[in-house]
Scaffold this motif. Structure first.
Motif, short mmCIF file in Angstrom:
data_model
loop_
_atom_site.label_atom_id
_atom_site.label_comp_id
_atom_site.label_asym_id
_atom_site.label_seq_id
_atom_site.Cartn_x
_atom_site.Cartn_y
_atom_site.Cartn_z
N GLU A 90 0.83 -1.20 0.00
CA GLU A 90 0.00 0.00 0.00
C GLU A 90 0.87 1.25 0.00
N ARG A 98 0.96 8.19 -6.69
CA ARG A 98 0.24 9.46 -6.57
C ARG A 98 1.22 10.63 -6.67
N ARG A 108 -14.21 10.84 -5.37
CA ARG A 108 -14.97 9.62 -5.09
C ARG A 108 -16.46 9.91 -5.08
N ARG A 137 -10.92 14.61 -2.22
CA ARG A 137 -9.85 14.52 -1.22
C ARG A 137 -8.52 15.01 -1.80
N TYR A 144 0.33 12.82 5.17
CA TYR A 144 0.83 11.65 4.45
C TYR A 144 2.25 11.85 3.93
N ASP A 251 -9.31 10.68 3.68
CA ASP A 251 -9.13 9.22 3.75
C ASP A 251 -10.21 8.63 4.66
C1 IPM Z 1 -6.99 4.89 0.19
C2 IPM Z 1 -6.14 3.92 0.97
C3 IPM Z 1 -4.69 4.40 0.97
C4 IPM Z 1 -4.65 5.74 1.65
C5 IPM Z 1 -3.70 3.43 1.60
C6 IPM Z 1 -3.82 2.05 0.99
C7 IPM Z 1 -2.30 3.94 1.53
O1 IPM Z 1 -6.61 3.75 2.25
O2 IPM Z 1 -6.75 5.06 -1.01
O3 IPM Z 1 -7.89 5.48 0.77
O4 IPM Z 1 -4.57 5.82 2.88
O5 IPM Z 1 -4.69 6.75 0.96
#
Ligand code: IPM
Ligand code: MN
Length: 365
Positions: A90, A98, A108, A137, A144, A251
């Motif tokens: 992940e 990204r 979304r 988002r 992050y 998220d």
């Molecule tokens: C999402 C996922 C990812 C995030 C993970 C898998 C890194 O939860 O796309 O929402 O936290 O962005």
């Protein structure tokens, strides 16, 4: 007659099976209009680790750079959980993708068909017409990607920190995506922050206010603290039309939105930036929200709809094929609403397999 050139990254778990279904649907939908597909399949996530020792192999990145869009499955699973966190599929595949492609806006759609309100944990009387909202988002900033470290304090205990940071330019560009999305819908948008506590949120709110005043005077802009937003989403999701927020809040809220909309198996997403593809349209990464679902992987029962709908978003944003996108979306809606449903959305109806679900969508194209 066009040929659409993209990369397919099926990934792990149910990724490859739902991807196969989505590609078949896409092929049929495009052929109908005389178009064809030209895609390369590359390893990513656990599959990348197994084959190349890396969740995001260099060859995969190079292939992505030479194409117009990425259709992504999902990555991760128990097999790779023993790896150090920074090497897990992940974190080591999705986050760099990204960042490399500057995909700062994650869109979304939170869509629940009125015929499917049973699938939502909310009482049907709260959502008599289903749900139709959009979560936007911020995807390449905030906590992050800020500086992080772990150290030992003078008294010997471990400590760690992550940093949340935003620049005005990063806030403005996501505000623009939110503004444009709102203009194409109900001209109503809610910016979600934690301005009663966080400096980044104070800047976020100030920047958003000025940006909308200048560029989207017609859009009704509201604000909400993220804790309240979490509650309001569960109380009355349709009070939002479009909401947008920073990376970490988004998220969390988008997962909440997903469950309220019934099943992760139905939710698609588009991650976009400013990079243009060879057609002069947006380069993007398109993925279902659901994850790898290792418990049902390989059984042929996963819901392919989110992957199919993600492919539809790819046709819309990266290939400018609104009509094809709309036809795929309508076919999925018709199939599900006429009672063809995989186990996650079956509720008393005899569930169908991934293949049967796919075939029902193709039949309605
Ligand atoms: C999402 C996922 C990812 C995030 C993970 C898998 C890194 O939860 O796309 O929402 O936290 O962005
Ligand atoms: Mn998430």
């Amino acid at each position: 007659m066009s040929t659409f050139k993209f990369v397919v990254l099926p990934g792990d778990g149910i990724g490859p099976e739902v991807m196969k279904a989505a590609l078949e649907v896409l092929e049929v939908a495009c052929k109908k209009h005389g178009h064809s597909l030209d895609y390369k399949v590359c390893a990513v996530g656990g599959a990348g680790i197994d084959e190349f020792g890396k969740a995001l192999p260099d060859s995969t990145v190079e292939t992505c750079k030479a194409s117009d869009a990425i259709l992504f499955g999902s990555v991760g699973g128990p097999k790779w959980e023993h790896l150090p966190p920074a090497e897990q599929p992940e974190r080591a595949a999705l986050l760099p993708l990204r960042k490399i492609f500057k995909l700062f806006a994650n869109i979304r759609p939170g869509l629940l068909y009125p015929q499917l309100t049973d699938a939502s944990p909310l009482k049907s009387e709260r959502i008599p017409d289903g749900i139709d909202i959009v979560c936007i988002r911020e995807l390449t900033g905030g906590i992050y990607f800020g500086e992080k470290k772990t150290w030992t304090e003078p008294d010997g205990q471990l400590a760690a920190c992550d940093t949340m940071m935003y620049r005005v330019s990063e806030i403005e560009r996501i505000a623009e995506v939110a503004g444009n999305t709102a203009m194409a819908r109900g001209k109503k948008v809610c910016s979600i922050d934690k301005a009663n506590v966080l400096e980044t949120s104070v800047l976020w709110r100030k920047t958003v206010t000025e940006y909308f005043k200048k560029h989207f005077p017609e859009v009704e802009l509201k604000y909400m603290y993220v804790d309240n937003a979490a509650m309001q989403l569960a109380r009355d999701p349709n009070q939002f039309d479009v909401f947008f927020t920073e990376n970490m809040f988004g998220d969390i809220l988008s997962d909440e939105m997903a469950v309220i909309c019934g099943s992760l198996g139905m939710l698609c997403s588009a991650s976009l930036g400013d990079i243009k593809n060879s057609l002069g349209l947006k380069f993007g990464l398109y993925e279902p929200a659901g994850g790898t679902a290792p418990d049902i992987a390989g059984k042929g029962i996963a819901n392919p709809c989110a992957q199919i709908l993600s492919a539809a978003l790819m046709m819309r944003y990266s290939f400018g094929q609104d009509e094809i996108a709309a036809e795929i979306e309508r076919a999925v809606r018709d199939a599900v609403c006429s009672g063809v449903r995989t186990g996650d959305i079956a509720f008393g109806i005899e569930p169908v397999s991934t293949d049967q679900m796919k075939q029902a969508v193709i039949d309605r194209l």
